[in-house]
Design an enzyme around this catalytic site. Structure first.
Site, PDB file in Angstrom:
ATOM      1  N   GLY A 179       0.834  -1.213   0.000  1.00  0.00           N
ATOM      2  CA  GLY A 179       0.000   0.000   0.000  1.00  0.00           C
ATOM      3  C   GLY A 179       0.856   1.245   0.000  1.00  0.00           C
ATOM      4  CG  ASP A 207       4.841  -3.537  -5.217  1.00  0.00           C
ATOM      5  OD1 ASP A 207       5.430  -4.556  -5.592  1.00  0.00           O
ATOM      6  OD2 ASP A 207       5.425  -2.614  -4.610  1.00  0.00           O
ATOM      7  CG  ASN A 208       7.008  -0.731  -7.941  1.00  0.00           C
ATOM      8  OD1 ASN A 208       6.234  -0.142  -7.199  1.00  0.00           O
ATOM      9  ND2 ASN A 208       8.252  -1.030  -7.604  1.00  0.00           N
TER      10      ASN A 208
END
Ligand code: AMP
Ligand code: MG
Length: 479
Positions: A89, A246-247
Site C-alpha cells: 500500500g 506492485d510497481n
C-alpha cells in the site's frame, strides 16, 4: 485556474473502505520550492504563475488542504523480487483526489496505515529523480505518470547517508497496480475484486463498460498496453530496476521511479538496481518479467475470468503480442515504414552487434538518424565497430526496399531517437548541487527532459558519450 479554485473529485472513496485509509499528511520542516512543472500544471488547468504562490508549497506539504479534500492512502499487495507480500500500500503517499482525470498524489508526505516499519518519507535524491524522469519519459513519448512539483525541507532522514526529506506531487490517470488486484484476490474477497475491476474499467477502459465479455477484454487490453510499454522501455533503453507487481500499472504506465537508469553503453545484462544481486530486473530481462508479472495478474483474476482463456492470451503475449510491439518500436527507430518478415532478423542482429560494439545506445540511434551510407560516424562511436559493418550491409539492403526518401526517413528518425535523455550521471550532478541548495541544474534538466528531440546547442555537452567513470552507475533501492 488558481490554487483556490481547484476542484478535486474522489471517486476512489466510493469503493469499500478497505480499499483505502483516510489519513493525515505530516508536514516537513521549513519547506521550500525546488521546482514547479508548468507542463503538468497545464493538464489540470493550473495557472503557470502558481510557481510564485507560496500556497503551492503548502499544498505539497499538506498545510493547505483544499476544501473538500480528504487525503487518503491506497492499499495493495504485490510480488517483490518474486516473493508475495500480502499487505503493502501507499506507505508514504497521500492522494488528494483527481482533476481533469489526473489523480494528484504526494509522495513522502508521512506515515500511513501501510508504512510497515518505514518512515513515510522520501529523500531528496530519489524525489528529484522521479520528478525529472517521469517528465522526460512523457516527452519522449512513453506512457508514464507525471509530476507537478517538488519541495525540499530541513527534515532529516537516515538513508545510506543522512539526507533531507522532499515531497513530489505526482499525477496519474490511475494509481491502481497489478498488486491492488492481488490484494483482494489473495484475501479471497472476490466481491471487492469485482468492484475493483468494474472501477478500473469505468475509469481507464470505459469503451469496455457495456461489453458482454468485458472482464476478459479488459485482461487482453492490459496485456496489450503492457506490451507497448515494455517495448517502449526496451526501445529507449530504460531500465526500471524494481519491476515488482506492485510497481506495474494496470493502465500500462511507467510508475514508481526508483533506482532506474537509461542505458549508457548498450548492455543486455545491465542491472541498474545495486540491491538486485541476481539480476532479476536486468535490462534484457524486462520483457520476461513483464510476462511473469502478467501471469501473477491472471492468477489474481482467476475468480472472475476463465483461467484457460487467460493462459492462451499469456501464450500469445510471449509468442507475438510483445515481440510484435518490440519489432514495431525498433522499426520506427530504424526509420522503416514497410513491415517485412526479414525485419525480425535485422533487429536481432542489431541487438547482437550493439552488445559486442560497446557503444552508447542513445548516441548510436541519434547518429544512425543521419545515416546516408557513410559508415565512419557510426564506427567512431564504438569501442569495437567491427560488428556494425556486417549489420550495415543488412540495413543498406533493407533501406533499398523502402519507398520513403532519405530526407523523410532522417526526419522521422530524428523525431523518434532523442538527442537528450537523462542519464544517471547528469541526475547525480543535479542532486549534488540540490543538496547545497542550488536547483539550477534541476531546471536545466527539466528543460532538456521536455525537449528531447531538439538540438539545444547550449546543452550539447549532455548529448555526448557518458564520461567513462560515470558509465552504468547503479543505485540502491534506499530512497
Ligand atoms: P517501492 O519499492 O518504492 O515501490 O516501495 C515498496 C513499498 O514500500 C510500497 O508499499 C511503498 O509505499 C513502501 N515504502 C517504500 N519506502 C517507504 C518509506 N520510506 N516509508 C514508508 N513506506 C515505504
Ligand atoms: Mg512502489
Amino acid at each position: 485556474m488558481t490554487l483556490n479554485n481547484l476542484q478535486f473529485q474522489s471517486k476512489y472513496l466510493s469503493l469499500d473502505s478497505e480499499f483505502y485509509n483516510i489519513t493525515q499528511m505530516e508536514p516537513l520542516e521549513e519547506p521550500y520550492l525546488i521546482s514547479f512543472n508548468p507542463y503538468a500544471a497545464k493538464l489540470i488547468d493550473l495557472d503557470a504563475n502558481t510557481v510564485d504562490n507560496p500556497k503551492f508549497i503548502e499544498l505539497l506539504n499538506g498545510t493547505y488542504i483544499p476544501k473538500g479534500v480528504k487525503p487518503f492512502s491506497m492499499c495493495y499487495a504485490g510480488h517483490q523480487f518474486s516473493h508475495y507480500a500480502s499487505r503493502l500500500g501507499d506507505g508514504r503517499a497521500h492522494n488528494l483526489g483527481s482533476i481533469n482525470g489526473w489523480h494528484l498524489q504526494t509522495k513522502g508526505s508521512g506515515e500511513t496505515l501501510y508504512s510497515r516499519t518505514a518512515d513515510g518519507r522520501a529523500a531528496l535524491p530519489s524525489s528529484i529523480r522521479e520528478y525529472l524522469m517521469s517528465e522526460a519519459m512523457h516527452h519522449i513519448g512513453i506512457p508514464t505518470t507525471r509530476a507537478l512539483g517538488i519541495i525540499g525541507s530541513k527534515t532529516k532522514l537516515l538513508r545510506n547517508n543522512i539526507e533531507t526529506a522532499a515531497i513530489v506531487m505526482r499525477m496519474s490517470p490511475s494509481w491502481v497496480r497489478f498488486g491492488t488486484f492481488e490484494y483482494f484476490s489473495y484475501f479471497k474477497e472476490y466481491d471487492k475484486l469485482k468492484s475493483l475491476t468494474d472501477y478500473v474499467i469505468t475509469e481507464s477502459y470505459p469503451h469496455l463498460e457495456k461489453e458482454e465479455d468485458r472482464y476478459f477484454k479488459f485482461f487482453t487490453e492490459v496485456l496489450e498496453r503492457t506490451a507497448s510499454l515494455i517495448a517502449a522501455w526496451q526501445g529507449i533503453g530504460f531500465c526500471h530496476g524494481v519491476m515488482n507487481t506492485d510497481n506495474m500499472s494496470i493502465t500500462g504506465l511507467t510508475i514508481d521511479y526508483g533506482p532506474y537508469a537509461m542505458l549508457d553503453d548498450f548492455d543486455y545484462g545491465f542491472v541498474c538496481n545495486a540491491t538486485d544481486k541476481a539480476g532479476r530486473y536486468a535490462y534484457g530481462e524486462q520483457p520476461n518479467i513483464s510476462y511473469w508479472n502478467l501471469t501473477k495478474l491472471s492468477k489474481a483474476l482467476t475468480p472472475i475470468i476463465d483461467k484457460e482463456r487467460m493462459q492462451k492470451k499469456l501464450d500469445d503475449y510471449g509468442a507475438f503480442i510483445y515481440p510484435n510491439a518490440y519489432i514495431n518500436v525498433m522499426r520506427k527507430k530504424l526509420g522503416l515504414v514497410l513491415t517485412l518478415e526479414e525485419d525480425k532478423q535485422l533487429i536481432t542482429n542489431l541487438v547482437g552487434a550493439l552488445q559486442d560494439a560497446y557503444v552508447d545506445y542513445t548516441l548510436f540511434f541519434r547518429t544512425l538518424s543521419r545515416y546516408d551510407g557513410e559508415r565512419m560516424p557510426l564506427f567512431e562511436l564504438a569501442m569495437n565497430p567491427i560488428p556494425f559493418d556486417s549489420w550495415l550491409n543488412l540495413y543498406d539492403a533493407r533501406l533499398k526496399k523502402e519507398t520513403l526518401s532519405q530526407q523523410k526517413r532522417q526526419d522521422m528518425m530524428l523525431k523518434t531517437n532523442p538527442k537528450y535523455i537523462l542519464k544517471n550521471y547528469m541526475l547525480e550532478k543535479a542532486i549534488f548541487l540540490a543538496r547545497q541548495g542550488n536547483f539550477t541544474m534541476v531546471e536545466t534538466l527539466l528543460h532538456i527532459a521536455t525537449h528531447p528531440f531538439d538540438e539545444l546547442p547550449e546543452f550539447k555537452h549532455f548529448a555526448g558519450d557518458t564520461p567513462e567513470e560515470y558509465k552504468n552507475l547503479t543505485l540502491s533501492c534506499s530512497s
